[in-house]
Design a protein around this motif. Structure first.
Motif, PDB file in Angstrom:
ATOM      1  N   UNK A  34      34.761  34.108 -48.869  1.00 19.94           N
ATOM      2  CA  UNK A  34      34.840  35.559 -48.967  1.00 19.94           C
ATOM      3  C   UNK A  34      35.991  35.996 -49.874  1.00 19.94           C
ATOM      4  N   UNK A  35      35.718  37.010 -50.682  1.00 23.72           N
ATOM      5  CA  UNK A  35      36.733  37.570 -51.566  1.00 23.72           C
ATOM      6  C   UNK A  35      36.893  39.056 -51.238  1.00 23.72           C
ATOM      7  N   UNK A  36      38.099  39.434 -50.849  1.00 24.04           N
ATOM      8  CA  UNK A  36      38.423  40.829 -50.532  1.00 24.04           C
ATOM      9  C   UNK A  36      39.164  41.417 -51.721  1.00 24.04           C
ATOM     10  N   UNK A  68      31.293  41.247 -54.927  1.00 26.51           N
ATOM     11  CA  UNK A  68      29.925  40.745 -54.982  1.00 26.51           C
ATOM     12  C   UNK A  68      28.953  41.639 -54.238  1.00 26.51           C
ATOM     13  N   UNK A  69      27.667  41.449 -54.517  1.00 20.89           N
ATOM     14  CA  UNK A  69      26.620  42.241 -53.861  1.00 20.89           C
ATOM     15  C   UNK A  69      25.274  41.599 -54.160  1.00 20.89           C
ATOM     16  N   UNK A  80      32.551  47.914 -60.454  1.00 18.43           N
ATOM     17  CA  UNK A  80      33.657  47.100 -60.960  1.00 18.43           C
ATOM     18  C   UNK A  80      33.947  45.908 -60.065  1.00 18.43           C
ATOM     19  N   UNK A  81      33.513  45.957 -58.787  1.00 18.49           N
ATOM     20  CA  UNK A  81      33.733  44.802 -57.898  1.00 18.49           C
ATOM     21  C   UNK A  81      32.425  44.209 -57.380  1.00 18.49           C
ATOM     22  N   UNK A  82      31.322  44.974 -57.422  1.00 17.89           N
ATOM     23  CA  UNK A  82      30.068  44.456 -56.877  1.00 17.89           C
ATOM     24  C   UNK A  82      29.396  43.460 -57.812  1.00 17.89           C
ATOM     25  N   UNK A 115      32.845  46.731 -45.994  1.00 13.84           N
ATOM     26  CA  UNK A 115      31.992  47.277 -47.042  1.00 13.84           C
ATOM     27  C   UNK A 115      31.351  46.150 -47.849  1.00 13.84           C
ATOM     28  N   UNK A 116      30.031  46.104 -47.806  1.00 14.93           N
ATOM     29  CA  UNK A 116      29.208  45.093 -48.490  1.00 14.93           C
ATOM     30  C   UNK A 116      29.642  43.676 -48.098  1.00 14.93           C
TER      31      UNK A 116
END
Length: 308
Positions: A34-36, A68-69, A80-82, A115-116
């Motif tokens: 996991x990346x926060x 990620x998503x 920008x992060x998904x 979130x996601x």
């Protein structure tokens, strides 16, 4: 890092890419760790989540934004992060996630708002257990795009108090075009049904008005798609009525990363007349468990400053 077999031939999301995420990234653009990107006390959610005092509330929702998503909406406001690893996020194990939840609780968070997170569901499941064993006592909320596998949601059964799924579009043609998922509505309908099975009707704290259990289903209206929005409202009100919150949102904002081949309507904002029509439509269905937004919600002020 704790080993989870679900990452080895990943079928956690409806994409079912089958990638060994210990060796390379899946459709979600993430590996097995996991990346926060960011965690914070957030005041931009609905009042039962962020606090009934709104932006003036010093506490807010303890929000954890994962990178990620599995959906990859072409208009994503968190794009920008998904879209994948930014290189600026924090790679964390199960214990590290639990540490974040406990830190947010210590800061005064009303809840833990993930979130996601569903492409990391096995790790999230164990992190919630770990945090509960170490004293976490506030509700856990899961905030998703709605495109989820029921079997993956069942990994969190009994651990999540509040779900906040999107229901983006009903039309398979539209979802195939802008979400790259023509089966979006079918998956979202089944996912929301499973979420409701897990939480049941909305329960509020009688003293604070904060949400303890239940669903907030969010629908972000898209420009020119009023008819599709009404079909979503028809489904939600007929199936769940005032047992859930429906959050009708008009904050759609054309983002700079929209590609040249994106549909022209995504380059506009939602006409105020269309939003007013949808809000009136919802009210005429006697939906009292609902949230609407002011026109000032449009723009990028609601988007956190992610680390990119």
């Amino acid at each position: 890092m704790t080993y989870f077999e679900e990452y080895e031939h990943c079928r956690l999301c409806p994409r079912k890419c089958g990638v060994n995420r210990y060796e390379k990234t899946g459709f979600c653009s993430m590996g097995a760790s996991p990346v926060v990107n960011l965690y914070m006390l957030h005041h931009g959610e609905e009042p039962p989540i962020s606090g009934i005092k709104g932006p003036e509330d010093p506490r807010g929702s303890g929000t954890v934004f994962f990178e990620g998503c599995s959906l990859k909406c072409i208009f994503c406001q968190n794009g920008s992060i998904s879209g994948g690893p930014t290189g600026k996020g924090q790679s964390v194990d199960v214990s590290g996630l639990a540490d974040i939840y406990l830190d947010l609780q210590k800061q005064g968070a009303y809840n833990i708002n993930l979130v996601t997170p569903m492409h990391f569901a096995p790790s999230v499941r164990e992190s919630i257990k770990d945090a509960r064993n170490r004293g976490l006592s506030i509700p856990i909320a899961v905030n998703t795009g709605g495109y989820e596998e029921v079997s993956t949601l069942k990994l969190l059964d009994g651990l999540v108090d509040i779900y906040m799924p999107d229901f983006k579009v009903m039309s398979s043609k539209i979802s195939g075009q802008i979400l790259r998922a023509s089966d979006y509505a079918d998956k979202a309908i089944a996912a929301i049904e499973e979420m409701y099975r897990q939480t049941g009707p909305v329960i509020l704290d009688s003293d604070t008005g904060l949400m303890k259990k239940g669903l907030i289903v969010r629908h972000l209206m898209l420009p020119g798609q009023l008819f599709d929005s009404k079909k979503i409202l028809d489904h939600l009100t007929s199936k769940y009525g005032n047992n859930i919150y429906i959050s009708l949102m008009n904050q759609y904002t054309p983002m700079p990363h929209l590609k040249d081949d994106a549909p022209e309507y995504l380059r506009r904002t939602v006409p105020s007349g269309h939003y007013d029509s949808a809000a009136e439509y919802l009210a005429n269905k006697d939906q009292t468990m609902a949230f609407v937004q002011e026109a000032s919600s449009q723009g990028d002020l609601m988007i956190p400053s992610f680390r990119t």
